[in-house]
Design a protein around this motif. Structure first.
Motif, PDB file in Angstrom:
ATOM      1  N   GLU A  91       0.826  -1.205   0.000  1.00  0.00           N
ATOM      2  CA  GLU A  91       0.000   0.000   0.000  1.00  0.00           C
ATOM      3  C   GLU A  91       0.864   1.261   0.000  1.00  0.00           C
ATOM      4  OE1 GLU A  91      -3.434   1.950   2.868  1.00  0.00           O
ATOM      5  OE2 GLU A  91      -3.413  -0.233   2.548  1.00  0.00           O
ATOM      6  N   ARG A  92       1.962   1.217   0.780  1.00  0.00           N
ATOM      7  CA  ARG A  92       2.854   2.367   0.815  1.00  0.00           C
ATOM      8  C   ARG A  92       3.474   2.616  -0.561  1.00  0.00           C
ATOM      9  NH1 ARG A  92       8.306   2.559   1.390  1.00  0.00           N
ATOM     10  NH2 ARG A  92       8.366   0.383   2.074  1.00  0.00           N
ATOM     11  N   ALA A  93       3.936   1.546  -1.205  1.00  0.00           N
ATOM     12  CA  ALA A  93       4.547   1.702  -2.529  1.00  0.00           C
ATOM     13  C   ALA A  93       3.549   2.259  -3.533  1.00  0.00           C
ATOM     14  CB  ALA A  93       5.084   0.357  -3.009  1.00  0.00           C
ATOM     15  N   LEU A  94       2.285   1.813  -3.435  1.00  0.00           N
ATOM     16  CA  LEU A  94       1.248   2.289  -4.346  1.00  0.00           C
ATOM     17  C   LEU A  94       0.988   3.782  -4.150  1.00  0.00           C
ATOM     18  CD1 LEU A  94      -1.107   1.774  -6.373  1.00  0.00           C
ATOM     19  CD2 LEU A  94      -2.542   1.293  -4.367  1.00  0.00           C
ATOM     20  N   LEU A  95       0.815   4.200  -2.885  1.00  0.00           N
ATOM     21  CA  LEU A  95       0.502   5.606  -2.619  1.00  0.00           C
ATOM     22  C   LEU A  95       1.654   6.529  -3.000  1.00  0.00           C
ATOM     23  CD1 LEU A  95      -1.411   5.348   0.775  1.00  0.00           C
ATOM     24  CD2 LEU A  95      -2.364   5.793  -1.491  1.00  0.00           C
ATOM     25  N   GLU A  96       2.862   6.067  -2.839  1.00  0.00           N
ATOM     26  CA  GLU A  96       4.002   6.892  -3.219  1.00  0.00           C
ATOM     27  C   GLU A  96       4.132   6.993  -4.734  1.00  0.00           C
ATOM     28  OE1 GLU A  96       7.200   5.030  -1.155  1.00  0.00           O
ATOM     29  OE2 GLU A  96       6.832   6.126   0.725  1.00  0.00           O
ATOM     30  N   LYS A  97       3.635   5.969  -5.428  1.00  0.00           N
ATOM     31  CA  LYS A  97       3.723   5.957  -6.888  1.00  0.00           C
ATOM     32  C   LYS A  97       2.627   6.819  -7.529  1.00  0.00           C
ATOM     33  CE  LYS A  97       3.863   1.851  -8.571  1.00  0.00           C
ATOM     34  NZ  LYS A  97       3.478   0.541  -9.156  1.00  0.00           N
ATOM     35  N   VAL A  98       1.422   6.821  -6.942  1.00  0.00           N
ATOM     36  CA  VAL A  98       0.272   7.456  -7.594  1.00  0.00           C
ATOM     37  C   VAL A  98      -0.209   8.671  -6.812  1.00  0.00           C
ATOM     38  CG1 VAL A  98      -0.464   5.288  -8.622  1.00  0.00           C
ATOM     39  CG2 VAL A  98      -1.411   5.989  -6.411  1.00  0.00           C
ATOM     40  N   SER A  99       0.668   9.422  -6.262  1.00  0.00           N
ATOM     41  CA  SER A  99       0.301  10.575  -5.435  1.00  0.00           C
ATOM     42  C   SER A  99      -0.809  11.403  -6.085  1.00  0.00           C
ATOM     43  CB  SER A  99       1.537  11.449  -5.222  1.00  0.00           C
ATOM     44  OG  SER A  99       1.210  12.599  -4.500  1.00  0.00           O
ATOM     45  N   HIS A 100      -1.878  11.637  -5.323  1.00  0.00           N
ATOM     46  CA  HIS A 100      -3.018  12.423  -5.793  1.00  0.00           C
ATOM     47  C   HIS A 100      -3.611  13.148  -4.596  1.00  0.00           C
ATOM     48  CE1 HIS A 100      -7.114  13.343  -7.247  1.00  0.00           C
ATOM     49  NE2 HIS A 100      -6.582  13.309  -8.452  1.00  0.00           N
ATOM     50  N   SER A 101      -4.103  14.368  -4.831  1.00  0.00           N
ATOM     51  CA  SER A 101      -4.570  15.207  -3.721  1.00  0.00           C
ATOM     52  C   SER A 101      -5.791  14.637  -3.009  1.00  0.00           C
ATOM     53  CB  SER A 101      -4.889  16.614  -4.230  1.00  0.00           C
ATOM     54  OG  SER A 101      -5.888  16.564  -5.238  1.00  0.00           O
ATOM     55  N   SER A 102      -6.537  13.727  -3.645  1.00  0.00           N
ATOM     56  CA  SER A 102      -7.698  13.134  -2.990  1.00  0.00           C
ATOM     57  C   SER A 102      -7.377  11.811  -2.303  1.00  0.00           C
ATOM     58  CB  SER A 102      -8.833  12.923  -4.000  1.00  0.00           C
ATOM     59  OG  SER A 102      -9.378  14.168  -4.399  1.00  0.00           O
ATOM     60  N   LEU A 103      -6.116  11.374  -2.375  1.00  0.00           N
ATOM     61  CA  LEU A 103      -5.684  10.157  -1.690  1.00  0.00           C
ATOM     62  C   LEU A 103      -4.901  10.527  -0.433  1.00  0.00           C
ATOM     63  CD1 LEU A 103      -4.416   8.116  -4.776  1.00  0.00           C
ATOM     64  CD2 LEU A 103      -6.516   7.693  -3.460  1.00  0.00           C
ATOM     65  N   PRO A 104      -4.963   9.680   0.606  1.00  0.00           N
ATOM     66  CA  PRO A 104      -4.196   9.970   1.829  1.00  0.00           C
ATOM     67  C   PRO A 104      -2.700   9.997   1.551  1.00  0.00           C
ATOM     68  CG  PRO A 104      -5.789   8.193   2.192  1.00  0.00           C
ATOM     69  CD  PRO A 104      -5.735   8.425   0.721  1.00  0.00           C
ATOM     70  N   ARG A 105      -1.985  10.860   2.260  1.00  0.00           N
ATOM     71  CA  ARG A 105      -0.531  10.908   2.160  1.00  0.00           C
ATOM     72  C   ARG A 105       0.087   9.926   3.157  1.00  0.00           C
ATOM     73  NH1 ARG A 105       1.686  15.255   4.081  1.00  0.00           N
ATOM     74  NH2 ARG A 105      -0.206  16.020   5.133  1.00  0.00           N
ATOM     75  N   VAL A 106       1.185   9.331   2.752  1.00  0.00           N
ATOM     76  CA  VAL A 106       1.955   8.487   3.662  1.00  0.00           C
ATOM     77  C   VAL A 106       2.751   9.395   4.589  1.00  0.00           C
ATOM     78  CG1 VAL A 106       3.816   6.798   3.846  1.00  0.00           C
ATOM     79  CG2 VAL A 106       2.084   6.568   2.040  1.00  0.00           C
ATOM     80  N   LEU A 107       2.559   9.217   5.902  1.00  0.00           N
ATOM     81  CA  LEU A 107       3.244  10.047   6.883  1.00  0.00           C
ATOM     82  C   LEU A 107       4.463   9.369   7.496  1.00  0.00           C
ATOM     83  CD1 LEU A 107       0.123  11.458   8.786  1.00  0.00           C
ATOM     84  CD2 LEU A 107       1.376  12.507   6.889  1.00  0.00           C
ATOM     85  N   ASP A 108       4.393   8.038   7.631  1.00  0.00           N
ATOM     86  CA  ASP A 108       5.475   7.337   8.321  1.00  0.00           C
ATOM     87  C   ASP A 108       5.335   5.847   8.056  1.00  0.00           C
ATOM     88  OD1 ASP A 108       7.667   6.890   9.901  1.00  0.00           O
ATOM     89  OD2 ASP A 108       6.720   7.477  11.798  1.00  0.00           O
ATOM     90  N   GLN A 109       6.424   5.123   8.262  1.00  0.00           N
ATOM     91  CA  GLN A 109       6.385   3.657   8.215  1.00  0.00           C
ATOM     92  C   GLN A 109       7.518   3.137   9.079  1.00  0.00           C
ATOM     93  OE1 GLN A 109       8.546   1.336   6.412  1.00  0.00           O
ATOM     94  NE2 GLN A 109      10.042   2.957   5.919  1.00  0.00           N
TER      95      GLN A 109
END
Length: 580
Positions: A91-109
């Motif tokens: 999920e982290r890899a996906l969100l970092e790849k498809v950054s979009h303003s309506s998707l949650p940002r990754v804050l930490d892992q």
């Protein structure tokens, strides 16, 4: 980490568990809400070489003395292996790849005690259910939010993922402007692995349940359409909304008078058969997922769904006392449609003549003609007059209402009234009829906008949400006395000077028209009338007639007939506009 606290458990898919959490490490006085995703820690897979390495020569290898030196072996770049699904790392890899303003940002892992944790932003705002149902929310806002969510899903597809269950409760609207997803528990990879765990809710595309091999990004169209249908119903979907599992009941059968554009949008998304969903044939070459076409359709909805359609009728009567009719009016109503955009507008011109039958009749007709000719030459109004020759020919190639510009419209309305005043004033002096003149109303309704220009004591009323408002102010001497507190409204009605105007079209070389504006919504009424009607029908009676009339024609007839029934001591004219 000590900075995070796990709180409410939100849900799970296999061993992946989502929690609402608190972040105590932001430096703010209060902890910040976050989403924390926990999954068993899996060591990262080793990287795989992008190409086979060329083995180095062994020590025993011999090279001929005259042989050229071997070229250095090419460098090999390792390709990282994608994290497995389901996992927080995936999920982290996906969100970092498809950054979009309506998707949650990754804050930490981080990893701790054999678990891998992913900390995501938790957007705070109004749940889409409530934002959508807000009476003050416009189609421009509602479909703007949907367009943002569609864009986020489109980005997920490009990253190789879909969202099984898009629902109103996992979308919030931040500051009334920005729609954001709050829960990504239903993310699935594309292509789907064998026998994936599917939740199979009413928002799940049927192919995910029946044959997951058919799952594509178009499966999200079904989920998107299901959310649209639920928002229209104002409640969660139930079994009663389906013919059978995965087969929704037709929105057209349930709501025969639904806005055709919205009905098509739901029908091309919330349907069982993939072949019936977007994209249409011509759009498939551009984007096979259908989401590019969906976003364009949402933009069309955003621009047009709040535009009121206009049901219009007009009647005039000489009355029960007068011999001739000194009232005059013109009603221009036009509709055009281009590239899925439908524009409709109406222009009402009304004048009530004064100065005796011959003079009043001439003044009213002259004012209507002057205003009509002037406005027909102006770009915003030209499409309302087919025989007009616009001052700017290029206006003929443009839509009827390319962009609402209230200030420009008001300027033209005021100028039209001044043009009429000049024509009538000059004619009165030439003909020796110094008391010739008239009142005048100019009412322009287009889309969501209502503009009113006013001189004299004819009136324009606006009924919205059960509240009837007299938009115009009577420009009479007695009304001025009421405004300064010298008379009561009851005293003004009986005063012998009650018909004495402070200004009229043609009365003086210059006139200062009043101009008013309002927003027009489906369900509203607009009434434009001469004082021959309002002298006999009080506002409460007008309101009662409008609320009990099924059409503009019925309302206009009843208003005129009641005026005659009350004695109709003057000419009476009415134009009724019902917004639908």
């Amino acid at each position: 980490k000590e900075r995070y606290v796990l709180a409410e458990r939100l849900g799970a898919r296999g061993e992946i568990i989502r929690f609402r959490g608190l972040d105590h490490g932001t430096g703010s006085l209060e902890p910040v809400p976050v989403v924390i995703v926990r999954s068993p820690f899996t060591p990262p897979a080793e990287t795989v070489p992008a190409a086979e390495e060329v083995p180095a020569a062994s020590a025993e290898s011999t090279v001929a003395p005259d042989a050229p030196a071997q070229a250095e072996a090419p460098s090999v770049e390792a390709v990282p292996v994608e994290p497995p699904w389901p996992s927080s790392a995936w999920e982290r890899a996906l969100l970092e790849k498809v950054s979009h303003s309506s998707l949650p940002r990754v804050l930490d892992q981080f990893t701790q005690d054999g678990f891998e944790y992913l900390v995501e932003e938790l957007p705070i705002g109004q749940v889409l259910w409530d934002a959508w149902d807000d009476p003050q929310a416009s189609a421009e806002q509602r479909f703007g939010w949907l367009k943002q969510i569609a864009g986020a899903l489109h980005h997920l597809h490009q990253g190789g993922a879909i969202l099984e269950g898009l629902r109103p409760d996992i979308v919030v609207v931040v500051n009334g402007e920005h729609a954001r997803l709050t829960d990504l528990a239903d993310l699935l990879p594309l292509p789907l692995p064998p026998n994936p765990p599917i939740r199979a809710t009413h928002y799940t595309a049927p192919e995910l349940v029946l044959n997951s091999d058919l799952a594509t990004a178009r499966s999200d169209l079904y989920s998107f359409g299901a959310m649209l249908f639920a928002l229209h119903l104002g409640r969660e979907l139930t079994e009663l909304d389906f013919e059978m599992q995965g087969v929704p009941k037709s929105i057209y059968q349930r709501f025969p008078d639904i806005h055709p554009l919205f009905g098509r949008l739901v029908s091309k998304t919330f349907c069982r058969e993939l072949s019936q969903r977007l994209p249409t044939e011509d759009a498939a070459g551009e984007d096979a997922t259908g989401f590019a076409e969906l976003i364009r359709t949402l933009e069309t909805c955003r621009r047009t769904l709040d535009q009121a359609r206009l049901d219009i009728a007009s009647w005039t009567t000489t009355g029960m006392v007068r011999t001739g009719n000194e009232d005059a009016f013109a009603l221009l109503h036009a509709t055009d449609a281009r590239e899925n955009g439908l524009n409709e507008a109406a222009l009402v011109l009304l004048a009530d003549g004064m100065g005796g039958y011959e003079a009043g009749e001439v003044a009213a007709a002259m004012a209507i003609r002057a205003m009509r000719q002037y406005l027909a030459q102006q770009r915003p109004f030209a499409p309302l007059a087919e025989d007009a020759q616009p001052a700017q020919p290029e206006a003929q190639a443009e839509p009827m209402a390319p962009a609402p510009d209230r200030e420009l419209w008001k300027q033209h309305v005021v100028a039209a009234l001044r043009e009429a005043n000049q024509k009538v004033f000059e004619a009165s002096r030439d003909a020796g009829r110094h008391n010739m003149g008239c009142t005048a109303e100019v009412v322009y309704a287009a889309g969501r906008d209502l503009i009113v220009g006013h001189v004299g004591d004819s009136r324009t009323y606006h009924l919205q949400a059960g509240n009837l408002v007299q938009m115009t102010r009577d420009q009479t001497w007695v009304n001025r006395m009421v405004e300064i507190g010298a008379f009561t409204p009851e005293e003004a009605e009986q005063h012998p000077r009650r018909n004495e105007l402070q200004q009229a079209i043609g009365g003086h070389p210059e006139v200062e028209p009043a101009v008013y504006e309002a927003s027009l919504k489906p369900g509203d009424w607009v009434i434009v009338c001469s004082d021959g009607l309002t002298n006999h029908l009080p506002p409460d009676t007008i309101k009662e007639i409008l609320q009990s009339s099924a059409s503009a024609e019925a309302a206009a007839r009843r208003l005129i007939n009641l005026t005659n029934l009350a004695g109709a001591t003057d000419n009476a004219t009415v134009v009724a506009i019902r917004a639908t």
